[in-house]
Design a protein around this motif. Structure first.
Motif, short mmCIF file in Angstrom:
data_model
loop_
_atom_site.label_atom_id
_atom_site.label_comp_id
_atom_site.label_asym_id
_atom_site.label_seq_id
_atom_site.Cartn_x
_atom_site.Cartn_y
_atom_site.Cartn_z
N ASP A 82 0.82 -1.21 0.00
CA ASP A 82 0.00 0.00 0.00
C ASP A 82 0.85 1.26 0.00
OD1 ASP A 82 -2.34 -1.51 0.11
OD2 ASP A 82 -2.31 -1.59 2.30
N ASP A 83 2.19 1.11 0.09
CA ASP A 83 3.07 2.28 0.20
C ASP A 83 3.42 2.91 -1.14
OD1 ASP A 83 3.16 1.91 2.96
OD2 ASP A 83 4.89 0.55 2.81
N THR A 85 2.22 3.40 -5.41
CA THR A 85 1.28 3.18 -6.50
C THR A 85 2.00 2.37 -7.58
OG1 THR A 85 1.93 5.15 -7.75
CG2 THR A 85 0.19 5.42 -6.07
N GLU A 125 -1.51 -4.70 -9.55
CA GLU A 125 -2.18 -4.65 -8.24
C GLU A 125 -2.55 -6.07 -7.84
OE1 GLU A 125 -3.26 -2.32 -5.03
OE2 GLU A 125 -2.49 -1.55 -6.92
N THR A 127 -4.38 -8.69 -5.32
CA THR A 127 -5.43 -8.83 -4.32
C THR A 127 -5.55 -10.31 -3.99
OG1 THR A 127 -6.62 -6.94 -5.24
CG2 THR A 127 -7.85 -8.40 -3.77
N TYR A 155 0.13 -8.43 -1.87
CA TYR A 155 -1.04 -7.56 -1.96
C TYR A 155 -0.57 -6.16 -2.33
CZ TYR A 155 0.38 -5.60 2.50
OH TYR A 155 1.10 -4.97 3.50
N GLY A 156 -1.47 -5.39 -2.90
CA GLY A 156 -1.11 -4.03 -3.31
C GLY A 156 -0.23 -4.05 -4.55
N SER A 157 0.62 -3.05 -4.67
CA SER A 157 1.46 -2.95 -5.87
C SER A 157 2.64 -3.92 -5.78
CB SER A 157 1.97 -1.51 -6.04
OG SER A 157 2.75 -1.13 -4.94
#
Length: 196
Positions: A82-83, A85, A125, A127, A155-157
């Motif tokens: 999440d840190d 993009t 991304e 998930t 998870y996330g980028s």
């Protein structure tokens, strides 16, 4: 006679670099297939997680023993979570001219250091539980840490590096991957592969 030997040695070096640097370029690699194979790094000796994981090939684990002629696959992930993009992750590694990942091979095959930066894939991304397992399952154990080894899902980028290498004949090979930041090396990882 001496100049002929030098020319032949140079020609052989260039040929080896070509064989190493572009094994997947001919016909274009199937990225989904590479990624689906990569998550099996704990089960397959010829699939090797580099840079961070304690997989076969490292001195603390022992060499990777790979059957004669069986193709290798090296890989790792830059995990932004999440840190970062997707754009920031791509900018930090793919688009940054000061970042590189190189390979040098020694042992029964000698190939000079050369860039593998083109083997990065665009960030995506992740998930957990959504889409193909290779998008989010880091170690082929399903949703969550089902095998209890402490390696959870991506998870996330996430940005993948996948480098396929053709099968080798009997011998001992040392694959040294080096990461560069600001044009300076900051991490190196040597993987020992033995083909009995």
């Amino acid at each position: 006679m001496k100049s002929v030997k030098v020319f032949l040695a140079l020609l052989l070096s260039l040929l080896l670099i070509g064989l190493v640097a572009i094994p997947a370029a001919a016909g274009g690699p199937n990225l989904a297939s590479l990624n689906a194979r990569m998550i099996q790094w704990q089960e397959r000796d010829n699939v090797i997680h580099i840079i961070v994981q304690e997989d076969d090939g490292r001195s603390i684990v022992g060499p990777a023993y790979v059957p004669d002629g069986k193709p290798l696959l090296f890989g790792f992930e830059w995990f932004g979570g999440d840190d970062f993009t997707l754009e920031e992750l791509n900018a930090a590694y793919i688009d940054d001219p000061g970042h590189d990942i190189t390979l040098e091979i020694s042992g029964d095959l000698v190939v000079p250091e050369h860039s593998l930066k083109s083997f990065y894939q665009e960030a995506h991304e992740a998930t957990p539980g959504r889409g193909a397992p290779w998008l989010w399952d880091h170690d082929h154990d399903g949703l969550g840490d089902r095998d209890g080894d402490g390696i959870g899902d991506l998870y996330g980028s996430v940005l993948f590096f996948r480098y396929p290498y053709p099968g080798l004949s009997a011998g001992t090979y040392y694959f040294t991957f080096t990461l560069y930041d600001g044009f300076a090396p900051f991490y190196s990882d040597t993987i020992t592969v033995i083909v009995p």
